[in-house]
Design a protein around this motif. Sequence first.
Motif, PDB file in Angstrom:
ATOM      1  N   ASP A   3     148.944  28.400 -89.108  1.00 48.58           N
ATOM      2  CA  ASP A   3     149.600  29.557 -89.851  1.00 48.58           C
ATOM      3  C   ASP A   3     150.449  30.419 -88.697  1.00 48.58           C
ATOM      4  N   VAL A   6     153.523  28.236 -87.451  1.00 50.69           N
ATOM      5  CA  VAL A   6     154.487  28.182 -88.260  1.00 50.69           C
ATOM      6  C   VAL A   6     155.254  29.521 -88.343  1.00 50.69           C
ATOM      7  N   TYR A   7     154.629  30.499 -88.203  1.00 53.51           N
ATOM      8  CA  TYR A   7     155.263  31.959 -88.099  1.00 53.51           C
ATOM      9  C   TYR A   7     156.148  32.001 -86.835  1.00 53.51           C
ATOM     10  N   PHE A  33     147.212  38.445 -88.387  1.00 54.23           N
ATOM     11  CA  PHE A  33     146.598  37.151 -87.867  1.00 54.23           C
ATOM     12  C   PHE A  33     145.107  37.461 -87.199  1.00 54.23           C
ATOM     13  N   GLU A  37     142.399  32.919 -84.399  1.00 57.87           N
ATOM     14  CA  GLU A  37     143.348  32.036 -84.920  1.00 57.87           C
ATOM     15  C   GLU A  37     144.435  32.389 -83.809  1.00 57.87           C
ATOM     16  N   ASP A 116     149.173  19.081 -91.143  1.00 60.28           N
ATOM     17  CA  ASP A 116     148.962  19.596 -89.756  1.00 60.28           C
ATOM     18  C   ASP A 116     149.795  18.794 -88.770  1.00 60.28           C
TER      19      ASP A 116
END
Length: 150
Positions: A3, A6-7, A33, A37, A116
Amino acid sequence: MFDVLVYLYETYWRPDACPDQAQLRRKLSAIGFETDEIQEALSWLDGLAVAAQSYHGEQGAESLRVYSPLETEHLGEDSVGFISFLESAGVLPPPMRETVIDRAMAIPGNPLDLEDLKIIVLMVFWSLGEEPDALILDELFVAPEDRLIH
Protein backbone atom coordinates in the motif's frame (compact mmCIF):
# COMPACT_ATOMS: atom_id res chain seq x y z
CA MET A 1 4.13 -2.48 2.53
CA PHE A 2 2.55 -2.66 -0.93
CA ASP A 3 0.00 0.00 0.00
CA VAL A 4 2.89 2.36 0.79
CA LEU A 5 4.58 1.53 -2.53
CA VAL A 6 1.38 2.17 -4.49
CA TYR A 7 0.89 5.46 -2.65
CA LEU A 8 4.44 6.55 -3.55
CA TYR A 9 3.93 5.58 -7.18
CA GLU A 10 0.68 7.52 -7.40
CA THR A 11 1.99 10.56 -5.52
CA TYR A 12 5.53 11.05 -6.85
CA TRP A 13 6.35 10.86 -10.54
CA ARG A 14 9.92 9.66 -9.83
CA PRO A 15 11.90 8.50 -6.81
CA ASP A 16 13.95 11.71 -6.81
CA ALA A 17 10.69 13.67 -6.45
CA CYS A 18 10.15 12.08 -3.02
CA PRO A 19 11.15 14.07 0.05
CA ASP A 20 14.08 12.86 2.14
CA GLN A 21 13.42 9.69 4.16
CA ALA A 22 12.80 11.45 7.49
CA GLN A 23 10.22 13.78 5.97
CA LEU A 24 8.70 10.94 3.95
CA ARG A 25 8.35 8.81 7.11
CA ARG A 26 6.51 11.63 8.84
CA LYS A 27 4.23 12.21 5.87
CA LEU A 28 3.40 8.51 5.49
CA SER A 29 2.76 8.22 9.21
CA ALA A 30 0.49 11.29 9.16
CA ILE A 31 -1.50 9.74 6.30
CA GLY A 32 -2.10 6.68 8.47
CA PHE A 33 0.43 4.07 7.41
CA GLU A 34 1.83 1.91 10.23
CA THR A 35 5.47 2.44 11.27
CA ASP A 36 6.43 -1.17 10.46
CA GLU A 37 4.82 -0.94 7.04
CA ILE A 38 6.65 2.32 6.31
CA GLN A 39 10.00 0.88 7.44
CA GLU A 40 9.54 -2.27 5.38
CA ALA A 41 8.63 -0.27 2.25
CA LEU A 42 11.51 2.19 2.62
CA SER A 43 14.01 -0.62 3.21
CA TRP A 44 12.70 -2.41 0.12
CA LEU A 45 13.02 0.84 -1.87
CA ASP A 46 16.63 1.21 -0.70
CA GLY A 47 17.31 -2.21 -2.25
CA LEU A 48 15.51 -1.12 -5.40
CA ALA A 49 17.66 2.02 -5.61
CA VAL A 50 20.82 -0.11 -5.42
CA ALA A 51 19.51 -2.48 -8.10
CA ALA A 52 18.40 0.42 -10.33
CA GLN A 53 21.89 1.94 -10.20
CA SER A 54 23.29 -1.17 -11.87
CA TYR A 55 20.65 -1.05 -14.62
CA HIS A 56 21.93 0.65 -17.74
CA GLY A 57 18.97 0.02 -20.02
CA GLU A 58 20.88 -2.19 -22.42
CA GLN A 59 18.58 -4.44 -24.33
CA GLY A 60 21.36 -6.98 -24.80
CA ALA A 61 21.17 -10.11 -26.82
CA GLU A 62 18.46 -12.66 -26.36
CA SER A 63 18.85 -14.31 -23.02
CA LEU A 64 17.40 -17.43 -21.54
CA ARG A 65 16.49 -17.23 -17.86
CA VAL A 66 16.62 -20.47 -15.91
CA TYR A 67 15.02 -20.13 -12.49
CA SER A 68 16.59 -21.88 -9.53
CA PRO A 69 14.33 -24.15 -7.47
CA LEU A 70 14.36 -21.53 -4.69
CA GLU A 71 13.26 -18.81 -7.13
CA THR A 72 10.56 -21.01 -8.63
CA GLU A 73 9.20 -21.87 -5.19
CA HIS A 74 9.33 -18.29 -3.97
CA LEU A 75 7.93 -16.62 -7.09
CA GLY A 76 5.33 -19.25 -7.88
CA GLU A 77 4.06 -20.40 -11.23
CA ASP A 78 1.82 -17.38 -11.86
CA SER A 79 4.60 -14.86 -11.24
CA VAL A 80 7.14 -16.72 -13.38
CA GLY A 81 4.52 -16.88 -16.15
CA PHE A 82 3.80 -13.16 -15.85
CA ILE A 83 7.50 -12.28 -16.04
CA SER A 84 7.78 -14.46 -19.15
CA PHE A 85 4.75 -12.72 -20.65
CA LEU A 86 6.31 -9.29 -20.10
CA GLU A 87 9.58 -10.48 -21.64
CA SER A 88 7.85 -11.93 -24.70
CA ALA A 89 5.86 -8.70 -25.10
CA GLY A 90 9.20 -6.88 -25.34
CA VAL A 91 8.63 -4.60 -22.36
CA LEU A 92 10.90 -6.29 -19.82
CA PRO A 93 14.48 -6.51 -21.10
CA PRO A 94 16.82 -8.96 -19.32
CA PRO A 95 18.49 -6.41 -17.00
CA MET A 96 15.10 -5.10 -15.89
CA ARG A 97 13.82 -8.66 -15.49
CA GLU A 98 16.70 -9.39 -13.14
CA THR A 99 15.85 -6.30 -11.08
CA VAL A 100 12.24 -7.48 -10.82
CA ILE A 101 13.34 -10.95 -9.72
CA ASP A 102 15.83 -9.51 -7.21
CA ARG A 103 13.18 -7.30 -5.60
CA ALA A 104 10.57 -10.09 -5.68
CA MET A 105 12.98 -12.42 -3.88
CA ALA A 106 13.34 -9.76 -1.15
CA ILE A 107 9.64 -10.15 -0.25
CA PRO A 108 8.95 -12.72 2.48
CA GLY A 109 6.49 -15.57 1.94
CA ASN A 110 6.00 -18.31 -0.64
CA PRO A 111 4.64 -18.13 -3.25
CA LEU A 112 4.61 -14.44 -4.08
CA ASP A 113 1.15 -13.15 -4.86
CA LEU A 114 0.78 -12.17 -8.53
CA GLU A 115 -0.76 -8.81 -7.59
CA ASP A 116 2.31 -8.07 -5.44
CA LEU A 117 4.59 -8.96 -8.35
CA LYS A 118 2.69 -6.51 -10.55
CA ILE A 119 3.37 -3.75 -8.02
CA ILE A 120 7.05 -4.74 -7.98
CA VAL A 121 7.18 -4.48 -11.80
CA LEU A 122 5.50 -1.08 -11.63
CA MET A 123 7.98 0.12 -8.99
CA VAL A 124 10.94 -1.06 -11.10
CA PHE A 125 9.66 1.01 -14.04
CA TRP A 126 9.10 3.93 -11.62
CA SER A 127 12.60 3.67 -10.16
CA LEU A 128 14.11 3.87 -13.64
CA GLY A 129 11.96 6.84 -14.61
CA GLU A 130 10.22 4.82 -17.31
CA GLU A 131 6.49 4.62 -17.91
CA PRO A 132 5.15 1.33 -19.22
CA ASP A 133 2.93 1.62 -22.27
CA ALA A 134 -0.85 1.70 -21.87
CA LEU A 135 -1.38 -2.01 -22.53
CA ILE A 136 1.15 -3.00 -19.90
CA LEU A 137 -0.36 -0.53 -17.42
CA ASP A 138 -3.69 -2.25 -18.08
CA GLU A 139 -2.09 -5.62 -17.25
CA LEU A 140 -0.57 -4.17 -14.08
CA PHE A 141 -3.65 -2.36 -12.78
CA VAL A 142 -6.87 -3.92 -14.05
CA ALA A 143 -8.07 -7.18 -12.55
CA PRO A 144 -8.90 -9.77 -15.27
CA GLU A 145 -12.53 -9.99 -14.15
CA ASP A 146 -12.90 -6.19 -14.53
CA ARG A 147 -11.67 -6.07 -18.15
CA LEU A 148 -14.13 -5.25 -20.88
CA ILE A 149 -14.23 -7.86 -23.62
CA HIS A 150 -15.16 -6.47 -27.01
